[in-house]
Design a protein around this motif. Sequence first.
Motif, PDB file in Angstrom:
ATOM      1  N   SER A 113       0.747  -1.468   0.305  1.00  0.00           N
ATOM      2  CA  SER A 113       0.029   0.013  -0.317  1.00  0.00           C
ATOM      3  C   SER A 113       0.726   0.736  -0.064  1.00  0.00           C
TER       4      SER A 113
ATOM      5  N   TYR B  23       2.818   5.185   1.000  1.00  0.00           N
ATOM      6  CA  TYR B  23       1.969   5.386   2.840  1.00  0.00           C
ATOM      7  C   TYR B  23       0.710   6.479   3.322  1.00  0.00           C
ATOM      8  N   THR B  24       0.984   7.228   1.834  1.00  0.00           N
ATOM      9  CA  THR B  24      -0.662   7.449   1.948  1.00  0.00           C
ATOM     10  C   THR B  24      -2.088   7.023   2.562  1.00  0.00           C
ATOM     11  N   SER B  25      -2.308   5.839   2.428  1.00  0.00           N
ATOM     12  CA  SER B  25      -3.335   4.852   2.801  1.00  0.00           C
ATOM     13  C   SER B  25      -2.922   4.246   4.341  1.00  0.00           C
ATOM     14  N   LEU B  26      -2.012   3.973   4.711  1.00  0.00           N
ATOM     15  CA  LEU B  26      -1.487   3.255   5.846  1.00  0.00           C
ATOM     16  C   LEU B  26      -2.277   3.912   6.874  1.00  0.00           C
ATOM     17  N   PRO B  27      -2.991   3.251   7.693  1.00  0.00           N
ATOM     18  CA  PRO B  27      -3.351   3.324   9.645  1.00  0.00           C
ATOM     19  C   PRO B  27      -2.533   4.297   9.721  1.00  0.00           C
ATOM     20  N   ASP B  28      -3.117   4.770  10.979  1.00  0.00           N
ATOM     21  CA  ASP B  28      -2.386   5.617  11.933  1.00  0.00           C
ATOM     22  C   ASP B  28      -1.006   4.418  13.050  1.00  0.00           C
TER      23      ASP B  28
END
Length: 111
Positions: free
Chosen positions: A82, A84-89
């Motif tokens: 995925s 980097y921008t779609s990874l969870p917090d």
Amino acid sequence: KGAFATGLGILARLDPNSDLEKKLNDAVIGTLYNTVPHPPAAFLGPNYCYRRADGGGNNLQELDYGRAGTAYSRSVQGNAGSPYTSLPDAGLIFDTILQRKGVSIRLCLLF
């Protein structure tokens, strides 16, 4: 064990150079060959002998499977992962992994 497996066990104990072993071995191979389903025989002809440069002709029933420019259904996950921008917090992941039932975690930071 079934009768066929028992027969194979007996066949394995026979002298490999005897005529009886050769005849029984030929019978076993013939039986296995005739009971296993085989793919249908097809005369392919010059148009279907080889896969084409664009990937077509790889499947005789569906000639366009794998052809360049056709729809592709991925059956495995890609290598890239995925973005980097779609990874969870990261804090949510940390709290979820370290969360224990009935235990409250208090962090004390000393500077």
